[in-house]
Design a protein around this motif. Structure first.
Motif, short mmCIF file in Angstrom:
data_model
loop_
_atom_site.label_atom_id
_atom_site.label_comp_id
_atom_site.label_asym_id
_atom_site.label_seq_id
_atom_site.Cartn_x
_atom_site.Cartn_y
_atom_site.Cartn_z
N GLY A 1 0.82 -1.22 0.00
CA GLY A 1 0.00 0.00 0.00
C GLY A 1 0.85 1.27 0.00
O GLY A 1 1.84 1.37 0.71
N ILE A 2 0.40 2.24 -0.78
CA ILE A 2 1.09 3.53 -0.86
C ILE A 2 0.92 4.27 0.47
O ILE A 2 1.86 4.88 0.98
N THR A 3 -0.28 4.19 1.05
CA THR A 3 -0.52 4.84 2.34
C THR A 3 0.31 4.15 3.43
O THR A 3 0.89 4.81 4.29
N ARG A 4 0.36 2.83 3.37
CA ARG A 4 1.19 2.04 4.30
C ARG A 4 2.63 2.55 4.25
O ARG A 4 3.26 2.80 5.28
N GLY A 5 3.16 2.70 3.02
CA GLY A 5 4.54 3.15 2.85
C GLY A 5 4.75 4.54 3.42
O GLY A 5 5.75 4.82 4.10
N ALA A 6 3.78 5.42 3.17
CA ALA A 6 3.89 6.80 3.67
C ALA A 6 3.85 6.81 5.20
O ALA A 6 4.62 7.53 5.84
N VAL A 7 2.97 5.99 5.78
CA VAL A 7 2.85 5.95 7.24
C VAL A 7 4.15 5.40 7.87
O VAL A 7 4.63 5.93 8.88
N ILE A 8 4.73 4.39 7.24
CA ILE A 8 6.00 3.86 7.75
C ILE A 8 7.08 4.95 7.71
O ILE A 8 7.80 5.18 8.69
N ASP A 9 7.16 5.69 6.59
CA ASP A 9 8.15 6.77 6.46
C ASP A 9 7.93 7.86 7.52
O ASP A 9 8.87 8.30 8.18
N ILE A 10 6.67 8.29 7.64
CA ILE A 10 6.35 9.38 8.58
C ILE A 10 6.65 8.93 10.02
O ILE A 10 7.25 9.67 10.80
N ALA A 11 6.25 7.70 10.35
CA ALA A 11 6.45 7.20 11.72
C ALA A 11 7.94 7.14 12.05
O ALA A 11 8.37 7.57 13.12
N ARG A 12 8.72 6.62 11.09
CA ARG A 12 10.16 6.47 11.36
C ARG A 12 10.88 7.81 11.32
O ARG A 12 11.61 8.15 12.25
N GLU A 13 10.65 8.56 10.24
CA GLU A 13 11.49 9.74 10.00
C GLU A 13 11.01 10.98 10.72
O GLU A 13 11.82 11.77 11.18
N LYS A 14 9.70 11.15 10.82
CA LYS A 14 9.19 12.38 11.43
C LYS A 14 8.82 12.20 12.89
O LYS A 14 8.81 13.15 13.65
N MET A 15 8.45 10.96 13.27
CA MET A 15 7.99 10.75 14.64
C MET A 15 8.98 9.93 15.47
O MET A 15 8.78 9.75 16.66
N GLY A 16 10.03 9.43 14.81
CA GLY A 16 11.06 8.67 15.53
C GLY A 16 10.58 7.36 16.12
O GLY A 16 11.12 6.86 17.11
#
Ligand code: PXG
Length: 297
Positions: free
Chosen positions: A209-224
């Motif tokens: 999923g594209i949303t799945r990928g975006a959420v993984i990126d945001i969680a890791r990179e923006k939310m640590g």
């Protein structure tokens, strides 16, 4: 509303395909569901890459270059004057005869682009969260038609969704043949435990999923946050602190009850809310500009 079919725009009433199109006769084709936020198409290159990969997997040659599809998609949003949109991009095998043989589809594949206003889910959907059930329908194994291919064959998902609705729930979880959680009928699934995120890996047999990928990126990179892709069973979901689903249609929505078990305290969890907000902020400020003035911003 104007609908793009093979290089031309048609009024909604006149936007039609042949009854001999193998997309209709056999579900022979691929598609993407894409969103635009605030004048920008969200993760367009990822959607187009997935479309190309899905098409390649079913020996479907795109009738026009992907760049041309991209331009036509942006044009479709513009001619409909939309800033926030739901865009359905469909490639069908095209017109053939009444047999399965794809070689009989002499004409090229067809490209259809529908850019519509977003049908927002009722706000209660986001405020209260969703009830999920485990479907009796299992995910197909990756050695059949891979779940990574976004093909026009959605009947198992449609039947699983109907099962959820009959049970008074909104979404259904498909288990793999081995009994692990794979995904929902139109969304990927995550859970939260000890502040970490967990979601099934792509090899579990899911749509990447594209949303799945975006959420993984945001969680890791923006939310640590720590995000782990691993196989898990519904038991881990039942005992999770929080759970949520992700998809182009649903965006990020809490799952508050699964098979009658309240998840955590049975209301959308704090981390889910933070991730949903971070996703909104990200989606509204990133993406391919549709209009010149958005480009200039
Ligand atoms: N799994 C499946 C089986 C899907 O069909 C997703 C996961 C989420 O993927 P994306 O790339 O959207 O994050 C999907 C996507 C709808 C709707 O109207 C469903 C999807 C896409 C668009 C609209 O329910 N499914």
């Amino acid at each position: 509303m104007k609908v793009y079919i093979d290089g031309q725009f048609y009024e909604k009433e006149d936007a039609k395909v042949s009854v001999f199109d193998h997309g209709l006769l056999y579900g022979d084709g691929v598609f993407e569901g894409i969103r635009a936020y605030n004048g920008r198409v969200f993760r367009l290159s990822e959607h187009l890459k997935r479309l190309e990969e899905s098409a390649k997997a079913i020996f479907l040659s795109l009738p026009i270059p992907i760049k041309k599809i991209e331009e036509s998609l942006l044009e479709s949003v513009r001619v409909n004057g939309l800033k926030d949109a739901y865009i359905r991009l469909v490639i069908t095998r095209g017109i053939g005869d009444l047999g399965l043989d794809m070689r009989k589809c002499k004409k090229n594949a067809s490209v259809i682009i529908i850019a519509d206003k977003i049908e927002l889910y009722p706000p209660s959907f986001y405020e209260k969260g969703l009830d999920l059930i485990t479907s009796s329908i299992r995910q197909r194994t990756p050695d059949q038609l891979s779940p990574a291919i976004k093909s026009l064959n959605y009947l198992p998902n449609i039947m699983a969704r109907a099962e959820a609705v009959r049970a008074g729930a909104q979404e259904a979880i498909l288990l793999s043949q081995q009994g692990y959680v794979s995904e929902c009928t139109g969304d990927n699934i995550f859970y939260v435990q000890d502040g970490n995120l967990y979601t099934p890996p792509t090899y579990a047999g899911i749509l990447d999923g594209i949303t799945r990928g975006a959420v993984i990126d945001i969680a890791r990179e923006k939310m640590g946050l720590k995000v782990e892709e691993k196989l898990f069973t519904v038991h881990e979901l039942y005992r999770a602190a929080e759970a949520f689903v992700t998809g182009t249609g649903a965006e990020v929505v809490a799952a508050v009850k699964i098979d009658g078990h309240p998840i955590g305290s049975g209301v959308p969890g704090p981390l889910t809310k933070k991730i949903a907000q971070a996703f909104q902020d990200y989606a509204r400020s990133h993406g391919t500009p549709i209009y010149e003035e958005v480009k200039a911003r």
